[in-house]
Design a protein around this motif. Sequence first.
Motif, PDB file in Angstrom:
ATOM      1  N   GLY A 144      59.512 -22.749 -19.901  1.00  0.00           N
ATOM      2  CA  GLY A 144      58.286 -22.064 -19.526  1.00  0.00           C
ATOM      3  C   GLY A 144      57.009 -22.669 -20.085  1.00  0.00           C
ATOM      4  O   GLY A 144      56.084 -22.972 -19.337  1.00  0.00           O
ATOM      5  N   THR A 145      56.970 -22.852 -21.400  1.00  0.00           N
ATOM      6  CA  THR A 145      55.729 -23.338 -22.014  1.00  0.00           C
ATOM      7  C   THR A 145      55.318 -24.682 -21.415  1.00  0.00           C
ATOM      8  O   THR A 145      54.148 -24.900 -21.096  1.00  0.00           O
ATOM      9  CB  THR A 145      55.886 -23.435 -23.553  1.00  0.00           C
ATOM     10  N   LEU A 146      56.288 -25.560 -21.217  1.00  0.00           N
ATOM     11  CA  LEU A 146      56.007 -26.875 -20.629  1.00  0.00           C
ATOM     12  C   LEU A 146      55.446 -26.745 -19.215  1.00  0.00           C
ATOM     13  O   LEU A 146      54.479 -27.418 -18.836  1.00  0.00           O
ATOM     14  CB  LEU A 146      57.316 -27.673 -20.580  1.00  0.00           C
ATOM     15  N   GLU A 147      56.053 -25.860 -18.446  1.00  0.00           N
ATOM     16  CA  GLU A 147      55.599 -25.638 -17.064  1.00  0.00           C
ATOM     17  C   GLU A 147      54.164 -25.107 -17.047  1.00  0.00           C
ATOM     18  O   GLU A 147      53.344 -25.529 -16.241  1.00  0.00           O
ATOM     19  CB  GLU A 147      56.503 -24.615 -16.358  1.00  0.00           C
ATOM     20  N   ILE A 148      53.895 -24.170 -17.953  1.00  0.00           N
ATOM     21  CA  ILE A 148      52.557 -23.566 -17.997  1.00  0.00           C
ATOM     22  C   ILE A 148      51.522 -24.612 -18.409  1.00  0.00           C
ATOM     23  O   ILE A 148      50.423 -24.683 -17.853  1.00  0.00           O
ATOM     24  CB  ILE A 148      52.544 -22.354 -18.962  1.00  0.00           C
ATOM     25  N   GLN A 149      51.892 -25.448 -19.390  1.00  0.00           N
ATOM     26  CA  GLN A 149      50.976 -26.522 -19.803  1.00  0.00           C
ATOM     27  C   GLN A 149      50.679 -27.467 -18.640  1.00  0.00           C
ATOM     28  O   GLN A 149      49.545 -27.905 -18.448  1.00  0.00           O
ATOM     29  CB  GLN A 149      51.573 -27.306 -20.979  1.00  0.00           C
ATOM     30  N   ASN A 150      51.709 -27.763 -17.845  1.00  0.00           N
ATOM     31  CA  ASN A 150      51.533 -28.594 -16.639  1.00  0.00           C
ATOM     32  C   ASN A 150      50.536 -27.968 -15.678  1.00  0.00           C
ATOM     33  O   ASN A 150      49.652 -28.637 -15.163  1.00  0.00           O
ATOM     34  CB  ASN A 150      52.868 -28.701 -15.885  1.00  0.00           C
ATOM     35  N   SER A 151      50.729 -26.668 -15.437  1.00  0.00           N
ATOM     36  CA  SER A 151      49.842 -25.960 -14.507  1.00  0.00           C
ATOM     37  C   SER A 151      48.415 -25.967 -15.040  1.00  0.00           C
ATOM     38  O   SER A 151      47.464 -26.109 -14.278  1.00  0.00           O
ATOM     39  CB  SER A 151      50.306 -24.512 -14.309  1.00  0.00           C
ATOM     40  N   TYR A 152      48.287 -25.819 -16.354  1.00  0.00           N
ATOM     41  CA  TYR A 152      46.948 -25.801 -16.955  1.00  0.00           C
ATOM     42  C   TYR A 152      46.262 -27.158 -16.771  1.00  0.00           C
ATOM     43  O   TYR A 152      45.089 -27.230 -16.416  1.00  0.00           O
ATOM     44  CB  TYR A 152      47.037 -25.417 -18.433  1.00  0.00           C
ATOM     45  N   ARG A 153      47.017 -28.226 -16.989  1.00  0.00           N
ATOM     46  CA  ARG A 153      46.445 -29.567 -16.763  1.00  0.00           C
ATOM     47  C   ARG A 153      46.015 -29.734 -15.307  1.00  0.00           C
ATOM     48  O   ARG A 153      44.946 -30.259 -15.015  1.00  0.00           O
ATOM     49  CB  ARG A 153      47.465 -30.649 -17.113  1.00  0.00           C
ATOM     50  N   MET A 154      46.872 -29.283 -14.390  1.00  0.00           N
ATOM     51  CA  MET A 154      46.578 -29.433 -12.964  1.00  0.00           C
ATOM     52  C   MET A 154      45.315 -28.668 -12.564  1.00  0.00           C
ATOM     53  O   MET A 154      44.471 -29.180 -11.839  1.00  0.00           O
ATOM     54  CB  MET A 154      47.750 -28.925 -12.105  1.00  0.00           C
ATOM     55  N   ILE A 155      45.209 -27.434 -13.052  1.00  0.00           N
ATOM     56  CA  ILE A 155      44.045 -26.623 -12.633  1.00  0.00           C
ATOM     57  C   ILE A 155      42.770 -27.153 -13.277  1.00  0.00           C
ATOM     58  O   ILE A 155      41.697 -27.115 -12.658  1.00  0.00           O
ATOM     59  CB  ILE A 155      44.255 -25.118 -12.897  1.00  0.00           C
ATOM     60  N   GLN A 156      42.873 -27.709 -14.466  1.00  0.00           N
ATOM     61  CA  GLN A 156      41.681 -28.309 -15.088  1.00  0.00           C
ATOM     62  C   GLN A 156      41.208 -29.511 -14.296  1.00  0.00           C
ATOM     63  O   GLN A 156      40.025 -29.683 -14.042  1.00  0.00           O
ATOM     64  CB  GLN A 156      42.002 -28.750 -16.511  1.00  0.00           C
ATOM     65  N   SER A 157      42.156 -30.354 -13.862  1.00  0.00           N
ATOM     66  CA  SER A 157      41.728 -31.556 -13.126  1.00  0.00           C
ATOM     67  C   SER A 157      41.204 -31.169 -11.749  1.00  0.00           C
ATOM     68  O   SER A 157      40.285 -31.785 -11.232  1.00  0.00           O
ATOM     69  CB  SER A 157      42.864 -32.565 -13.009  1.00  0.00           C
ATOM     70  N   MET A 158      41.730 -30.085 -11.183  1.00  0.00           N
ATOM     71  CA  MET A 158      41.214 -29.611  -9.899  1.00  0.00           C
ATOM     72  C   MET A 158      39.776 -29.120 -10.059  1.00  0.00           C
ATOM     73  O   MET A 158      38.912 -29.437  -9.253  1.00  0.00           O
ATOM     74  CB  MET A 158      42.093 -28.467  -9.405  1.00  0.00           C
ATOM     75  N   GLY A 159      39.530 -28.365 -11.142  1.00  0.00           N
ATOM     76  CA  GLY A 159      38.205 -27.824 -11.403  1.00  0.00           C
ATOM     77  C   GLY A 159      37.140 -28.911 -11.473  1.00  0.00           C
ATOM     78  O   GLY A 159      36.002 -28.710 -11.051  1.00  0.00           O
ATOM     79  N   ARG A 160      37.534 -30.076 -11.979  1.00  0.00           N
ATOM     80  CA  ARG A 160      36.574 -31.181 -12.108  1.00  0.00           C
ATOM     81  C   ARG A 160      36.090 -31.690 -10.746  1.00  0.00           C
ATOM     82  O   ARG A 160      35.026 -32.276 -10.633  1.00  0.00           O
ATOM     83  CB  ARG A 160      37.199 -32.336 -12.889  1.00  0.00           C
ATOM     84  N   PHE A 161      36.908 -31.510  -9.697  1.00  0.00           N
ATOM     85  CA  PHE A 161      36.552 -32.046  -8.379  1.00  0.00           C
ATOM     86  C   PHE A 161      35.831 -31.038  -7.494  1.00  0.00           C
ATOM     87  O   PHE A 161      35.426 -31.358  -6.399  1.00  0.00           O
ATOM     88  CB  PHE A 161      37.801 -32.560  -7.652  1.00  0.00           C
ATOM     89  N   LEU A 162      35.724 -29.800  -7.986  1.00  0.00           N
ATOM     90  CA  LEU A 162      35.104 -28.777  -7.128  1.00  0.00           C
ATOM     91  C   LEU A 162      33.621 -28.605  -7.456  1.00  0.00           C
ATOM     92  O   LEU A 162      33.190 -28.876  -8.550  1.00  0.00           O
ATOM     93  CB  LEU A 162      35.847 -27.448  -7.285  1.00  0.00           C
TER      94      LEU A 162
END
Length: 250
Positions: free
Chosen positions: A232-250
């Motif tokens: 779980g923790t690893l998956e959540i960290q992955n999702s957090y990285r993904m949403i942060q990088s998405m935020g940079r492009f919006l």
Amino acid sequence: MFSLRGDTSAKFGKEIFTNVFYFRENLTLDCNQYIIVDEATGNLSLFDAGNGISLNSLFEGMKKFNLHYENITKVFITHEHVDHVLGLYPLMERLKNDPPKIYAYKETARILKEGKESKIFPGNLGISPSMFGITIIPLDIKELNDGAKFEIGSDFVFNVYFTPGHSQGSVCFYEPNKKILIPGDLVFTGGSFGRFDFPGGSLKLLTESIKFVTSLDVKFLLPGHMDTSKNGTLEIQNSYRMIQSMGRFL
Ligand SMILES: [Zn+2]
């Protein structure tokens, strides 16, 4: 008229952890469901109600593990969206002689108490309750506050965390001893996360909520869609990285 036809076969089920069962979503606008057994009483707690059409599939799936829907005494709802709550209506009808208690966070509770169709069917999905053969009626809901705790038997003590961003009433249910997180549509496995483009959604809030759950020690991640995970923790960290990088492009 167009109507959604449910898959009537049994939902795929799996015992994730002793007395914690996963039932996989059906194909059409449904959600994963989880059952936790109170070993002492045999009472069942259901997490999320699915889309209603899938209710019989859930019951069939449960039978394979000797779990019977008549023993459902509590239903916990992660958020107010159609694919998570519509099953409440036929479930309450089936169990009307001994109805389970339904628990939801403030905003979700308010929508379900008032029977607010427009909030349950967000945006322009082009769907309506009649396609599911369901009439939305006001329900009796027990309100959960941010930071509340509830027990399931003597084995599970869950914390309720308000985690908005996907919807206004989104919560996570976290069991710190067993390291179980039931996040609804906040985070999924494989680095993905919930939509934030429905009314009441917010990328900023979703990012903040995911950041918050990265601070939890999670082994069993039991999300509202897609697969479960034992990392779980690893998956959540992955999702957090993904949403942060998405935020940079919006
Ligand atoms: Zn949702």
